[in-house]
Enzyme design. Structure first.
Site: not given
Ligand code: SF4
Length: 213
Positions: A121, A139
């Protein structure tokens, strides 16, 4: 799987609603962005900005950060939560940048993902925001909103990332990452989504199934 037509309708509506969606994190270099993104896990951008204001006066290059002790760094970032592992990750990534990339944050996605302490991420966010690359970082907001919209019903963030990449045109990936985060924070919150005020409610799987139910 969501149809391409519906995916584009959602993309258009969210792009109109959040035309300037960008991260609220403050940074002045790709390295500062990398550190801020690592700190932002389970922490608000406002809190991260307060912490980095002081931290970057002490160390805002990989060389300087790599020289900090774990204890000193923990004192700076304590209020961000998960401070032990975040300090470890920041120091490991900084050492990697110095030792393997000549002190410069690498601009390639695979190189970013190879940095010790940098997850998928974080690498995707830095790649897209600092270097203008096409990537979707998943996320908690992106995961939840994508599920509700029926965009990507994968069981893991990686699954969701792959489904979003299939559903969206590549040039929309980065913008949609930010637009979905804005939507998740402002409208489609985890506990009480404001469906009556949502610009994509007519296209939303969750909303329509609840209406039918
Ligand atoms: S309609 Fe409700 S659940 Fe669906 S995206 Fe909008 S706020 Fe979220």
């Amino acid at each position: 799987m969501i149809s391409k037509k519906k995916a584009l309708q959602i993309t258009d509506a969210l792009t109109k609603e959040y035309p300037d969606s960008t991260p609220a994190l403050k940074y002045s270099s790709s390295y500062e962005l990398l550190v801020a993104v690592i700190l932002s896990a389970q922490c608000t951008d406002e809190r991260v900005n307060k912490v980095t204001e002081a931290l970057f006066k002490r160390a805002n290059t990989p060389e300087a950060m790599a020289k900090l002790s774990q204890e000193e760094l923990e004192k700076y970032i304590f209020s961000c939560g998960l401070y032990r592992s975040k300090a470890e990750h920041i120091i490991s990534a900084s050492k990697d940048i110095v030792e393997k990339f000549g002190g410069e944050v690498p601009s390639g996605l695979e190189d970013l993902r190879s940095l010790a302490g940098v997850g998928r991420k974080t690498a995707n966010v830095v790649y897209s925001v600092a270097f203008g690359g096409d990537a979707i970082a998943v996320d908690t907001h992106v995961f939840r909103v994508s599920q509700r919209l029926g965009f990507a019903e994968g069981k893991t963030p990686l699954d969701t990332e792959k489904r979003l990449m299939e559903a969206l045109p590549k040039e929309k990936w980065s913008h949609m990452h930010h637009a979905i985060i804005f939507h998740g924070r402002r409208v489609c919150s985890a506990r009480s989504p404001k469906c009556d005020a949502c610009v994509v409610s007519s296209l939303c799987k969750y909303y329509n199934s609840r209406k039918r139910g």
